[in-house]
Design an enzyme around this catalytic site. Structure first.
Site, PDB file in Angstrom:
ATOM      1  N   ASP A 189     100.113 163.333  44.696  1.00 39.11           N
ATOM      2  CA  ASP A 189      99.687 163.736  46.173  1.00 39.11           C
ATOM      3  C   ASP A 189      98.329 165.264  45.559  1.00 39.11           C
ATOM      4  O   ASP A 189      97.928 165.176  44.415  1.00 39.11           O
ATOM      5  CB  ASP A 189      99.497 163.842  47.813  1.00 39.11           C
ATOM      6  N   ARG A 248     109.299 152.633  56.009  1.00 37.70           N
ATOM      7  CA  ARG A 248     109.421 152.719  54.614  1.00 37.70           C
ATOM      8  C   ARG A 248     109.921 151.238  54.143  1.00 37.70           C
ATOM      9  O   ARG A 248     110.158 151.301  52.853  1.00 37.70           O
ATOM     10  CB  ARG A 248     110.733 153.560  54.344  1.00 37.70           C
ATOM     11  N   GLU A 302     108.933 159.743  41.230  1.00 38.93           N
ATOM     12  CA  GLU A 302     108.661 159.893  42.629  1.00 38.93           C
ATOM     13  C   GLU A 302     107.866 159.297  43.351  1.00 38.93           C
ATOM     14  O   GLU A 302     107.548 157.983  42.306  1.00 38.93           O
ATOM     15  CB  GLU A 302     107.813 161.479  42.571  1.00 38.93           C
ATOM     16  N   ASP A 303     107.329 158.781  44.295  1.00 40.30           N
ATOM     17  CA  ASP A 303     106.831 157.856  45.278  1.00 40.30           C
ATOM     18  C   ASP A 303     105.551 157.349  44.789  1.00 40.30           C
ATOM     19  O   ASP A 303     104.583 157.505  44.683  1.00 40.30           O
ATOM     20  CB  ASP A 303     106.658 157.800  46.996  1.00 40.30           C
ATOM     21  N   PHE A 328      95.859 157.101  53.959  1.00 39.23           N
ATOM     22  CA  PHE A 328      97.289 156.819  54.175  1.00 39.23           C
ATOM     23  C   PHE A 328      98.379 155.374  53.668  1.00 39.23           C
ATOM     24  O   PHE A 328      97.545 155.048  54.468  1.00 39.23           O
ATOM     25  CB  PHE A 328      97.622 157.813  55.154  1.00 39.23           C
TER      26      PHE A 328
END
Ligand code: IMP
Ligand code: MG
Length: 179
Positions: A102, A164, A98-99, A151
Site C-alpha cells: 500500500d 479474512r 505480503e498480502d 479498501f
C-alpha cells in the site's frame, strides 16, 4: 459477510491462476538457491499457504509479526517486531510474502531490518499492489495484481480483523468502514 461486499475483484479461480503464475516464476528464478519464504502475519497467511504449494523447488518458511509505529503521527514508518524469525538468515535468499503493498512503509522498513542480518538476498512478493497509494519508493519483485485505491478484504485481508476467511477478494462497501 457477503452483504458487506460491493464488488468481487478476484474470484477463487482467478486467484488460483494469479498464484500459480507467481509460483512458477519463483521456482525458475530461485532454482539452486537457498529460498526462505517469510510470511508477514496475519494478512499474508492465505496467500502464503497457496504460494508455497505453487512453488516446485525446495524452500523453507518462517513467519513474522510486525506492527507499524503509530499511524498519521509518524512518517518514518519504522516497524516494531512483535514476533521475530526463528532462523539465522545468513546464507538464505529471502522472499518476503505480503498480502498488499500500500504505502510501502511497512515493507521498506522490514527490508532494511532484514538486510542487516546478512542474508544472500532479500526480495518482495506481494499478492496485491495499490500503486496509487505509495508513499515511499519501493516496488515488489513479484506481484499478483494491481488494484485501484479501494479498501479490499478477503483472501487473508481484513477490516477490523474480519473478512479474512472470505475465499475471494472483494471491495468492502464504504458504509461498513465509515460508520
Ligand atoms: P503499508 O504498505 O505499510 O501502507 O501497509 C500495508 C498493510 O496495510 C497491509 O499489510 C494491510 O495490512 C494493510 N492494508 C492496506 N490496504 C489494505 C486494504 O485495502 N485492505 C486490507 N488491508 C489493507
Ligand atoms: Mg497486514
Amino acid at each position: 459477510m457477503e452483504e458487506d461486499i460491493k464488488e468481487v475483484l478476484l474470484d477463487e479461480e482467478q486467484i488460483y491462476e494469479v498464484v500459480k503464475k507467481i509460483g512458477t516464476q519463483i521456482s525458475k528464478d530461485y532454482e539452486g538457491k537457498n529460498l526462505l519464504l517469510i510470511s508477514v502475519l496475519k494478512g499474508s497467511v492465505v496467500f502464503m499457504a497457496d504460494l508455497m504449494r505453487a512453488i516446485t523447488i525446495p524452500c523453507k518458511i518462517d513467519f513474522m509479526v510486525v506492527s507499524s509505529y503509530g499511524d498519521k503521527a509518524v512518517s518514518s514508518g519504522t516497524v516494531k517486531i512483535i514476533k521475530d524469525l526463528d532462523i539465522n538468515l545468513s546464507g538464505y535468499d529471502l522472499l518476503i510474502v505480503e498480502d498488499i503493498l500500500d504505502t510501502g512503509r511497512t515493507l521498506k522498513s522490514l527490508m532494511e531490518i532484514l538486510k542487516t542480518r546478512n542474508p544472500n538476498s532479500v526480495k518482495i512478493c506481494t499478492f496485491l499492489d495499490k500503486p496509487d497509494r505509495r508513499a515511499v519508493s519501493l516496488s515488489a519483485d513479484y506481484m499478483g495484481t494491481q488494484i485501484p485505491d479501494e479498501f479490499v478484504v478477503g483472501y487473508g485481508l481484513d477490516y477490523d480483523e474480519k473478512y479474512r476467511n472470505l475465499p475471494y477478494l472483494g471491495i468492502l462497501k464504504r458504509e461498513v468502514y465509515s460508520k
